[in-house]
Design a protein around this motif. Structure first.
Motif, mmCIF file in Angstrom:
data_model
loop_
_atom_site.group_PDB
_atom_site.id
_atom_site.type_symbol
_atom_site.label_atom_id
_atom_site.label_comp_id
_atom_site.label_asym_id
_atom_site.label_seq_id
_atom_site.Cartn_x
_atom_site.Cartn_y
_atom_site.Cartn_z
ATOM 1 N N VAL A 291 0.954 -1.106 -0.113
ATOM 2 C CA VAL A 291 -0.024 -0.186 -0.088
ATOM 3 C C VAL A 291 1.005 1.293 0.079
ATOM 4 O O VAL A 291 1.744 1.512 0.611
ATOM 5 N N MET A 292 0.321 2.378 -0.688
ATOM 6 C CA MET A 292 1.069 3.493 -1.074
ATOM 7 C C MET A 292 0.153 4.590 -0.565
ATOM 8 O O MET A 292 -0.963 4.412 -0.392
ATOM 9 N N GLU A 293 0.683 5.668 -0.346
ATOM 10 C CA GLU A 293 -0.329 6.811 0.227
ATOM 11 C C GLU A 293 -1.350 7.127 -0.660
ATOM 12 O O GLU A 293 -2.665 7.264 -0.128
ATOM 13 N N HIS A 294 -1.164 7.177 -2.009
ATOM 14 C CA HIS A 294 -2.471 7.510 -2.724
ATOM 15 C C HIS A 294 -3.228 6.287 -2.901
ATOM 16 O O HIS A 294 -4.500 6.453 -3.214
ATOM 17 N N CYS A 295 -3.033 5.110 -2.476
ATOM 18 C CA CYS A 295 -3.929 3.951 -2.658
ATOM 19 C C CYS A 295 -5.055 4.395 -1.573
ATOM 20 O O CYS A 295 -6.132 3.607 -1.840
#
Ligand code: SF4
Length: 321
Positions: A291-295
């Motif tokens: 998971v990344m921030e914009h996810c």
């Protein structure tokens, strides 16, 4: 040749706390002579997608947009009577529990003959002959005697064969097999799946196989669509899917089955969300190890990562998770 298209199907349920969306822009196609496996955990939307095709939705379900095209007609625009002509005759269901389709009060022969009379307008000796042929085609021994059996007198595998015989007797063009072998033991599972495969090959039938069993998918499917929490997150040919899964959920599913990819078995942390849970961004993000921030706020759309291979993930798809 494509025979059925589901395009951008959106569906929800009227719940006590208001309308809750359950399917988001679900799209897939069925092709003559091919098996498409719709894969995912329980509650991900596989069965409700199939029931939308058959026009057998529960009362609280509501399709808010989308198109389901079969032979040039949008099935969602048909009334009940028109759908009855398609259900069973052109599109047949093989359910998980055959007793949901068989009436325990009538013999197999009575039920098979009813189907043949309604859908093929045959009666008398011709219908009787057709019924025996259908039972023989699904390898039910002593077919003529079996016409007099009640469902409870047949084993689970035989009941499932009888259901398939009904679909065959109508020359159904599409088979929807919803977890068709879950209630059966392993050797019978293989026999039923082989039967479905043979019918598909001999009659050029399109098959929608709904399952959570990736071993079945690997053995029998031509194409795969993976669903997670109401969305299709990956679709590809079965060969491409098993060799190059791109979505972290697909990769995790594959890593959780024995003997796959030479890797140690993994479990997928957490649970799929319920329909009551609001999840922003990618619906897999609470369980995703990449998971990344914009996810957390943006929804990944399906995009083509290789010819015919689609994935809905923000990861660089050159990285095989
Ligand atoms: Fe994981 Fe983000 Fe891809 Fe969703 S979009 S699967 S959270 S990496």
């Amino acid at each position: 040749m494509k025979i059925l298209n589901v395009e951008n199907l959106n569906l929800g349920f009227d719940c006590e706390n208001g309308f809750r969306q359950a399917l988001w822009d679900v799209s897939f196609s069925l092709e003559c002579g091919k098996i498409l496996a719709l894969v995912g955990e329980s509650g991900c939307g596989k069965t409700i997608s199939a029931m939308s095709i058959l026009g057998l939705l529960p009362k609280k379900a509501q399709i808010t947009s989308g198109v389901i095209t079969f032979e040039g007609v949008d099935l969602l625009t048909l009334n009940n009577k028109s759908m009855q002509n398609i259900r069973g005759k052109k599109i047949a269901l093989i359910p998980q529990d055959p007793m949901t389709s068989l009436n325990p009060l009538f013999t197999i022969g009575y039920q098979l003959l009813e189907v043949i009379k309604i859908h093929q307008s045959l009666s008398g000796e011709l219908a009787y002959k057709k019924a025996i042929e259908a039972l023989e085609a699904v390898q039910i021994p002593c077919a003529e005697e079996r016409l007099n059996s009640y469902p409870h007198e047949l084993s689970g595998g035989m009941k499932q064969r009888a259901i398939i015989a009904m679909a065959l007797a109508c020359n159904a063009e599409i088979l929807i097999a919803d977890e068709p072998t879950t209630a059966l033991d392993v050797t019978i599972q293989a026999q039923i799946m082989d039967l479905i495969k043979n019918i598909k090959n001999e009659h050029n039938t399109a098959v929608l196989l709904i399952t959570h069993d990736l071993a079945l998918v690997r053995e029998y499917a031509d194409t795969v669509a993976v669903m997670y929490a109401g969305r299709i997150v990956e679709s590809a040919t079965a060969h491409e899917f098993f060799n190059n899964p791109c979505h972290p959920y697909s990769a995790a599913l594959l890593n959780s089955i024995p003997g796959n990819r030479g890797k140690i078995l993994e479990t997928i942390a957490g649970q799929p969300p319920s329909i009551q849970q609001d999840i922003s961004g990618c619906r897999f993000h609470p369980r995703c190890k990449f998971v990344m921030e914009h996810c957390l706020k943006d929804v990944p759309e399906l995009s083509e990562v290789a010819p015919g291979h689609f994935c809905a993930c923000f990861l660089d798809n050159n990285i095989n998770p």
